[in-house]
Design a protein around this motif. Structure first.
Motif, PDB file in Angstrom:
ATOM      1  N   CYS A  25       6.382 -10.228   3.287  1.00 33.84           N
ATOM      2  CA  CYS A  25       5.149  -9.950   2.546  1.00 33.84           C
ATOM      3  C   CYS A  25       4.479  -8.665   2.975  1.00 33.84           C
ATOM      4  O   CYS A  25       3.590  -8.181   2.284  1.00 33.84           O
ATOM      5  CB  CYS A  25       4.145 -11.080   2.742  1.00 33.84           C
ATOM      6  SG  CYS A  25       4.689 -12.644   2.069  1.00 33.84           S
ATOM      7  N   SER A  30       6.071  -1.440  -0.543  1.00 31.97           N
ATOM      8  CA  SER A  30       4.955  -0.663  -1.077  1.00 31.97           C
ATOM      9  C   SER A  30       5.457   0.679  -1.584  1.00 31.97           C
ATOM     10  O   SER A  30       6.191   1.384  -0.896  1.00 31.97           O
ATOM     11  CB  SER A  30       3.904  -0.420   0.002  1.00 31.97           C
ATOM     12  OG  SER A  30       2.934   0.484  -0.472  1.00 31.97           O
ATOM     13  N   ASN A  70      -4.160   2.184  -3.498  1.00 31.22           N
ATOM     14  CA  ASN A  70      -3.822   2.017  -4.915  1.00 31.22           C
ATOM     15  C   ASN A  70      -4.415   3.100  -5.818  1.00 31.22           C
ATOM     16  O   ASN A  70      -4.649   2.871  -6.995  1.00 31.22           O
ATOM     17  CB  ASN A  70      -4.189   0.623  -5.421  1.00 31.22           C
ATOM     18  CG  ASN A  70      -3.271  -0.430  -4.852  1.00 31.22           C
ATOM     19  OD1 ASN A  70      -3.218  -0.607  -3.643  1.00 31.22           O
ATOM     20  ND2 ASN A  70      -2.544  -1.110  -5.686  1.00 31.22           N
ATOM     21  N   GLU A  92      -0.763  -0.017  -9.845  1.00 30.51           N
ATOM     22  CA  GLU A  92      -0.516  -1.398  -9.408  1.00 30.51           C
ATOM     23  C   GLU A  92       0.957  -1.710  -9.595  1.00 30.51           C
ATOM     24  O   GLU A  92       1.611  -1.208 -10.514  1.00 30.51           O
ATOM     25  CB  GLU A  92      -1.413  -2.389 -10.130  1.00 30.51           C
ATOM     26  CG  GLU A  92      -1.324  -2.367 -11.632  1.00 30.51           C
ATOM     27  CD  GLU A  92      -2.369  -3.268 -12.272  1.00 30.51           C
ATOM     28  OE1 GLU A  92      -2.043  -4.443 -12.503  1.00 30.51           O
ATOM     29  OE2 GLU A  92      -3.475  -2.785 -12.515  1.00 30.51           O
ATOM     30  N   LEU A  93       1.475  -2.532  -8.687  1.00 26.45           N
ATOM     31  CA  LEU A  93       2.881  -2.906  -8.681  1.00 26.45           C
ATOM     32  C   LEU A  93       3.011  -4.390  -8.942  1.00 26.45           C
ATOM     33  O   LEU A  93       2.324  -5.188  -8.323  1.00 26.45           O
ATOM     34  CB  LEU A  93       3.512  -2.554  -7.325  1.00 26.45           C
ATOM     35  CG  LEU A  93       4.993  -2.848  -7.157  1.00 26.45           C
ATOM     36  CD1 LEU A  93       5.834  -1.968  -8.085  1.00 26.45           C
ATOM     37  CD2 LEU A  93       5.416  -2.612  -5.704  1.00 26.45           C
ATOM     38  N   ASP A  94       3.911  -4.743  -9.861  1.00 26.10           N
ATOM     39  CA  ASP A  94       4.227  -6.136 -10.152  1.00 26.10           C
ATOM     40  C   ASP A  94       5.746  -6.233 -10.229  1.00 26.10           C
ATOM     41  O   ASP A  94       6.335  -5.890 -11.253  1.00 26.10           O
ATOM     42  CB  ASP A  94       3.576  -6.581 -11.462  1.00 26.10           C
ATOM     43  CG  ASP A  94       3.820  -8.047 -11.774  1.00 26.10           C
ATOM     44  OD1 ASP A  94       4.268  -8.792 -10.874  1.00 26.10           O
ATOM     45  OD2 ASP A  94       3.577  -8.454 -12.923  1.00 26.10           O
ATOM     46  N   GLY A  95       6.362  -6.660  -9.117  1.00 18.22           N
ATOM     47  CA  GLY A  95       7.828  -6.691  -9.057  1.00 18.22           C
ATOM     48  C   GLY A  95       8.366  -5.273  -9.070  1.00 18.22           C
ATOM     49  O   GLY A  95       8.032  -4.475  -8.220  1.00 18.22           O
ATOM     50  N   ASP A  96       9.195  -4.946 -10.082  1.00 19.71           N
ATOM     51  CA  ASP A  96       9.706  -3.582 -10.197  1.00 19.71           C
ATOM     52  C   ASP A  96       8.969  -2.788 -11.271  1.00 19.71           C
ATOM     53  O   ASP A  96       9.367  -1.693 -11.632  1.00 19.71           O
ATOM     54  CB  ASP A  96      11.209  -3.573 -10.450  1.00 19.71           C
ATOM     55  CG  ASP A  96      11.588  -4.178 -11.791  1.00 19.71           C
ATOM     56  OD1 ASP A  96      10.721  -4.727 -12.482  1.00 19.71           O
ATOM     57  OD2 ASP A  96      12.780  -4.095 -12.144  1.00 19.71           O
ATOM     58  N   SER A  97       7.860  -3.346 -11.766  1.00 12.90           N
ATOM     59  CA  SER A  97       7.037  -2.653 -12.761  1.00 12.90           C
ATOM     60  C   SER A  97       5.835  -2.013 -12.079  1.00 12.90           C
ATOM     61  O   SER A  97       5.021  -2.690 -11.467  1.00 12.90           O
ATOM     62  CB  SER A  97       6.548  -3.625 -13.831  1.00 12.90           C
ATOM     63  OG  SER A  97       7.630  -4.138 -14.560  1.00 12.90           O
ATOM     64  N   LEU A  98       5.744  -0.714 -12.199  1.00 15.96           N
ATOM     65  CA  LEU A  98       4.643   0.050 -11.636  1.00 15.96           C
ATOM     66  C   LEU A  98       3.825   0.580 -12.805  1.00 15.96           C
ATOM     67  O   LEU A  98       4.377   1.125 -13.755  1.00 15.96           O
ATOM     68  CB  LEU A  98       5.186   1.208 -10.801  1.00 15.96           C
ATOM     69  CG  LEU A  98       4.170   2.159 -10.189  1.00 15.96           C
ATOM     70  CD1 LEU A  98       3.390   1.462  -9.080  1.00 15.96           C
ATOM     71  CD2 LEU A  98       4.856   3.395  -9.652  1.00 15.96           C
ATOM     72  N   THR A  99       2.510   0.390 -12.751  1.00 13.31           N
ATOM     73  CA  THR A  99       1.639   0.887 -13.804  1.00 13.31           C
ATOM     74  C   THR A  99       0.684   1.916 -13.222  1.00 13.31           C
ATOM     75  O   THR A  99       0.011   1.654 -12.230  1.00 13.31           O
ATOM     76  CB  THR A  99       0.828  -0.266 -14.441  1.00 13.31           C
ATOM     77  OG1 THR A  99       1.738  -1.246 -14.936  1.00 13.31           O
ATOM     78  CG2 THR A  99      -0.031   0.240 -15.586  1.00 13.31           C
ATOM     79  N   THR A 110       9.090   2.154 -13.875  1.00 11.66           N
ATOM     80  CA  THR A 110       9.911   1.233 -13.098  1.00 11.66           C
ATOM     81  C   THR A 110      10.021   1.793 -11.682  1.00 11.66           C
ATOM     82  O   THR A 110       9.957   3.004 -11.478  1.00 11.66           O
ATOM     83  CB  THR A 110      11.324   1.041 -13.699  1.00 11.66           C
ATOM     84  OG1 THR A 110      11.969   2.314 -13.810  1.00 11.66           O
ATOM     85  CG2 THR A 110      11.251   0.382 -15.058  1.00 11.66           C
TER      86      THR A 110
END
Length: 130
Positions: A25, A30, A70, A92-99, A110
């Motif tokens: 975790c 990051s 961030n 922000e990162l969600d799994g392999d999706s970066l926005t 990605t």
């Protein structure tokens, strides 16, 4: 095994499990850091920064800096409409999706641990972590 040995083994196993959990975790994935443009394409063709620099006769570069808090800055370099154009916002990162959130607009990307790919409809930008 006696009771004390069993308790020690159990305590050791619990401590080991906690260490592994914290390591998993603990921001090891990051995306924070500095990324340099490495490739640019349009879906049918792709060129490296070196190839683009040779064509333009000058260094073609763009830097994306993701901070631990961030936030980000994106220096467009020669890709900019205006010289010195720099965007900033939050990520922000969600799994392999970066926005990337830029002035109310979102850029979906990605992320694979060392590379960020930004698909901007007519151009695909690939950034490598430095």
């Amino acid at each position: 095994m006696n009771t004390n040995t069993t308790k020690r083994v159990f305590t050791f196993m619990m401590a080991l499990a906690m260490i592994v959990t914290l390591a998993a975790c603990g921001g090891g994935n990051s995306p924070a850091g500095t990324y340099e443009l490495s490739k640019m394409g349009d879906g049918s063709m792709e060129m490296t920064v070196e190839e683009l620099s040779a064509i333009y006769g000058t260094e073609v570069g763009s830097t994306l800096e993701l901070a631990e808090d961030n936030t980000f800055t994106w220096d467009m370099g020669l890709l900019a409409d205006e010289e010195g154009e720099v965007y900033s916002g939050t990520w922000e990162l969600d799994g392999d999706s970066l926005t990337l959130n830029i002035e109310g607009e979102e850029a979906a990307c990605t992320y694979d641990g060392k590379t960020i790919v930004i698909d901007m409809e007519d151009v695909i930008l690939t950034y490598e972590k430095q």
